[in-house]
Design a protein around this motif. Structure first.
Motif, PDB file in Angstrom:
ATOM      1  N   THR A   2      -5.396   1.508  -3.406  1.00  0.00           N
ATOM      2  CA  THR A   2      -6.589  -0.029  -4.103  1.00  0.00           C
ATOM      3  C   THR A   2      -5.331  -0.372  -4.750  1.00  0.00           C
ATOM      4  OG1 THR A   2      -8.494   1.852  -4.391  1.00  0.00           O
ATOM      5  CG2 THR A   2      -7.894  -0.156  -5.664  1.00  0.00           C
ATOM      6  N   LEU A   3      -4.254   0.572  -5.483  1.00  0.00           N
ATOM      7  CA  LEU A   3      -2.782   0.190  -6.238  1.00  0.00           C
ATOM      8  C   LEU A   3      -2.794  -1.141  -5.532  1.00  0.00           C
ATOM      9  CD1 LEU A   3      -1.271  -0.466  -8.874  1.00  0.00           C
ATOM     10  CD2 LEU A   3       0.303   1.597  -7.885  1.00  0.00           C
ATOM     11  N   GLY A   4      -2.207  -0.992  -3.621  1.00  0.00           N
ATOM     12  CA  GLY A   4      -1.284  -1.875  -3.102  1.00  0.00           C
ATOM     13  C   GLY A   4      -1.649  -2.956  -2.824  1.00  0.00           C
ATOM     14  N   LEU A   5      -3.389  -2.889  -2.753  1.00  0.00           N
ATOM     15  CA  LEU A   5      -4.207  -3.950  -1.812  1.00  0.00           C
ATOM     16  C   LEU A   5      -4.749  -4.892  -2.936  1.00  0.00           C
ATOM     17  CD1 LEU A   5      -6.932  -2.073  -0.186  1.00  0.00           C
ATOM     18  CD2 LEU A   5      -4.239  -3.333   0.184  1.00  0.00           C
ATOM     19  N   ILE A   6      -4.433  -4.329  -3.862  1.00  0.00           N
ATOM     20  CA  ILE A   6      -4.048  -5.436  -5.867  1.00  0.00           C
ATOM     21  C   ILE A   6      -3.023  -5.770  -6.112  1.00  0.00           C
ATOM     22  CG2 ILE A   6      -4.347  -4.831  -8.577  1.00  0.00           C
ATOM     23  CD1 ILE A   6      -6.382  -3.897  -8.000  1.00  0.00           C
ATOM     24  N   VAL A  41      -6.185  13.704  -2.352  1.00  0.00           N
ATOM     25  CA  VAL A  41      -6.603  12.530  -1.986  1.00  0.00           C
ATOM     26  C   VAL A  41      -7.299  11.606  -3.101  1.00  0.00           C
ATOM     27  CG1 VAL A  41      -9.408  11.774  -1.056  1.00  0.00           C
ATOM     28  CG2 VAL A  41      -8.799  13.974  -0.258  1.00  0.00           C
ATOM     29  N   TRP A  42      -7.092  11.506  -4.510  1.00  0.00           N
ATOM     30  CA  TRP A  42      -7.813  10.595  -5.184  1.00  0.00           C
ATOM     31  C   TRP A  42      -6.292   9.770  -5.723  1.00  0.00           C
ATOM     32  CZ3 TRP A  42      -6.056   9.200 -10.249  1.00  0.00           C
ATOM     33  CH2 TRP A  42      -6.962   8.805 -10.864  1.00  0.00           C
ATOM     34  N   ARG A  43      -5.321  10.498  -5.840  1.00  0.00           N
ATOM     35  CA  ARG A  43      -3.920   9.751  -5.963  1.00  0.00           C
ATOM     36  C   ARG A  43      -3.852   8.530  -4.273  1.00  0.00           C
ATOM     37  NH1 ARG A  43       0.422  14.372  -6.937  1.00  0.00           N
ATOM     38  NH2 ARG A  43      -0.923  15.559  -6.462  1.00  0.00           N
ATOM     39  N   VAL A  44      -4.158   9.328  -3.087  1.00  0.00           N
ATOM     40  CA  VAL A  44      -4.227   8.548  -2.046  1.00  0.00           C
ATOM     41  C   VAL A  44      -4.839   7.707  -2.555  1.00  0.00           C
ATOM     42  CG1 VAL A  44      -4.296   8.066   0.829  1.00  0.00           C
ATOM     43  CG2 VAL A  44      -3.120  10.715  -0.429  1.00  0.00           C
ATOM     44  N   ALA A  45      -6.615   7.430  -2.710  1.00  0.00           N
ATOM     45  CA  ALA A  45      -7.382   6.936  -2.579  1.00  0.00           C
ATOM     46  C   ALA A  45      -6.694   5.619  -3.879  1.00  0.00           C
ATOM     47  CB  ALA A  45      -8.519   7.211  -3.004  1.00  0.00           C
ATOM     48  N   SER A  46      -6.347   5.257  -4.437  1.00  0.00           N
ATOM     49  CA  SER A  46      -6.065   4.949  -6.180  1.00  0.00           C
ATOM     50  C   SER A  46      -4.631   3.984  -5.447  1.00  0.00           C
ATOM     51  CB  SER A  46      -5.740   5.989  -7.198  1.00  0.00           C
ATOM     52  OG  SER A  46      -7.251   6.895  -7.706  1.00  0.00           O
ATOM     53  N   GLY A  47      -3.733   4.732  -4.990  1.00  0.00           N
ATOM     54  CA  GLY A  47      -2.764   4.303  -4.012  1.00  0.00           C
ATOM     55  C   GLY A  47      -2.950   3.239  -3.293  1.00  0.00           C
ATOM     56  N   VAL A  86       0.847  -1.044   0.234  1.00  0.00           N
ATOM     57  CA  VAL A  86       0.129  -0.053   0.207  1.00  0.00           C
ATOM     58  C   VAL A  86       0.979   1.182   0.488  1.00  0.00           C
ATOM     59  CG1 VAL A  86      -1.542   1.391   1.560  1.00  0.00           C
ATOM     60  CG2 VAL A  86      -2.159  -0.794   1.301  1.00  0.00           C
ATOM     61  N   VAL A  87       1.932   1.326   0.268  1.00  0.00           N
ATOM     62  CA  VAL A  87       2.759   2.080   0.619  1.00  0.00           C
ATOM     63  C   VAL A  87       3.850   2.454  -0.496  1.00  0.00           C
ATOM     64  CG1 VAL A  87       4.505   2.867   2.078  1.00  0.00           C
ATOM     65  CG2 VAL A  87       3.581   2.616   3.519  1.00  0.00           C
ATOM     66  N   VAL A  88       3.493   1.385  -0.785  1.00  0.00           N
ATOM     67  CA  VAL A  88       4.660   1.642  -2.433  1.00  0.00           C
ATOM     68  C   VAL A  88       3.805   1.919  -3.571  1.00  0.00           C
ATOM     69  CG1 VAL A  88       5.374   0.501  -4.161  1.00  0.00           C
ATOM     70  CG2 VAL A  88       5.995  -0.414  -2.003  1.00  0.00           C
ATOM     71  N   GLY A  89       2.408   1.654  -3.718  1.00  0.00           N
ATOM     72  CA  GLY A  89       1.278   2.219  -4.178  1.00  0.00           C
ATOM     73  C   GLY A  89       1.312   4.168  -4.165  1.00  0.00           C
ATOM     74  N   THR A 111       1.427   6.599  -7.154  1.00  0.00           N
ATOM     75  CA  THR A 111       0.298   7.568  -8.179  1.00  0.00           C
ATOM     76  C   THR A 111       0.839   8.569  -6.865  1.00  0.00           C
ATOM     77  OG1 THR A 111      -1.097   6.903  -5.413  1.00  0.00           O
ATOM     78  CG2 THR A 111      -2.031   5.701  -7.465  1.00  0.00           C
ATOM     79  N   LEU A 112       1.297   8.919  -6.470  1.00  0.00           N
ATOM     80  CA  LEU A 112       0.987  10.631  -5.254  1.00  0.00           C
ATOM     81  C   LEU A 112       2.576  11.415  -6.223  1.00  0.00           C
ATOM     82  CD1 LEU A 112       1.478  10.721  -1.404  1.00  0.00           C
ATOM     83  CD2 LEU A 112      -0.287  11.446  -3.325  1.00  0.00           C
ATOM     84  N   ALA A 113       3.563   9.848  -6.920  1.00  0.00           N
ATOM     85  CA  ALA A 113       4.379  10.801  -7.736  1.00  0.00           C
ATOM     86  C   ALA A 113       4.344  11.419  -9.568  1.00  0.00           C
ATOM     87  CB  ALA A 113       5.769   9.726  -8.273  1.00  0.00           C
TER      88      ALA A 113
END
Length: 215
Positions: free
Chosen positions: A93-97, A85-91, A69-72, A76-78
């Motif tokens: 989600t990306l991490g959980l996948i 907010v949207w980038r954190v939420a996406s990150g 999750v931290v990597v995700g 997305t922040l980068a």
């Protein structure tokens, strides 16, 4: 039932720490520790030693998801063009996948590494260790512990039965079954009744199918 309360544990019947499967060791042998480890790993799909890096990854447990999750979120922040907010939420989600997918891929890589260091396949690893340790099913484990719970003095004989049964010896399987029926007659009678009831239902279904076929 009194016959089911008496169970026993013995040192030649081991629960695999990796696979969770029961493993019986060879009668009269003491040099079985390595074989138990190999059988346990093979039952979990590893043909040879489990790589140390993968064991470390497994020990992380839940923390591997946190890391992903931290990597995700970092990714997305980068690179994300939207709001923070949207980038954190996406990150998240990306991490959980990423976490479960990466575990599957890394497990496959670890299994491939174990083949390079061990046998050609988990089945071959089991065959190579079969003179020292063998997997055994849960019913045999239950029967062994019940019989020895009633009569611990039979440990050597029951050990030999379990060992042979784990190797596919039908006569040893029948001997152990008979010993269990004598040690736990109530449980044996209940199981026989259940089997008879299931067989009657199967026969009735077959008869109904035949009747429909003739109609």
């Amino acid at each position: 039932m009194a016959t089911e309360r008496a169970t026993a544990r013995v040192d030649w019947l081991v629960d695999g720490s990796r696979s969770g499967r029961a493993i019986v060791t060879a009668p009269g042998r003491t040099d079985v520790g390595d074989a138990v480890v190999r059988v346990d790993a093979a039952l979990d799909g590893f043909a040879g030693p489990v790589p140390g890096w993968f064991r470390g990854l497994e020990r992380l447990g839940f923390w591997w998801y946190v890391i992903c999750v931290v990597v995700g979120v970092g990714i997305t922040l980068a690179v994300g063009p939207a709001s923070v907010v949207w980038r954190v939420a996406s990150g998240v989600t990306l991490g959980l996948i990423l976490a479960p997918v990466s575990l599957v891929l890394l497990r496959a890589l670890a299994r491939g590494r174990s083949r390079a260091d061990g046998a050609a396949s988990p089945a071959q690893a089991l065959a190579d260790a079969a003179a020292h340790a063998r997997p055994v099913n849960g019913e045999i484990v239950m029967q062994v512990r019940t019989v020895l719970g009633r009569d611990a003095g039979r440990a050597d004989a029951v050990h030999r039965m379990a060992w042979r049964a784990a190797g596919g010896d039908a006569s040893a399987r029948k001997e152990l079954e008979a010993a269990w029926e004598a040690a736990a007659p109530d449980a044996a009678a209940a199981r026989a009744e259940k089997v008879a009831r299931l067989q009657a239902e199967i026969d009735a279904d077959k008869a109904r199918g035949q009747d429909r076929g003739r109609a």
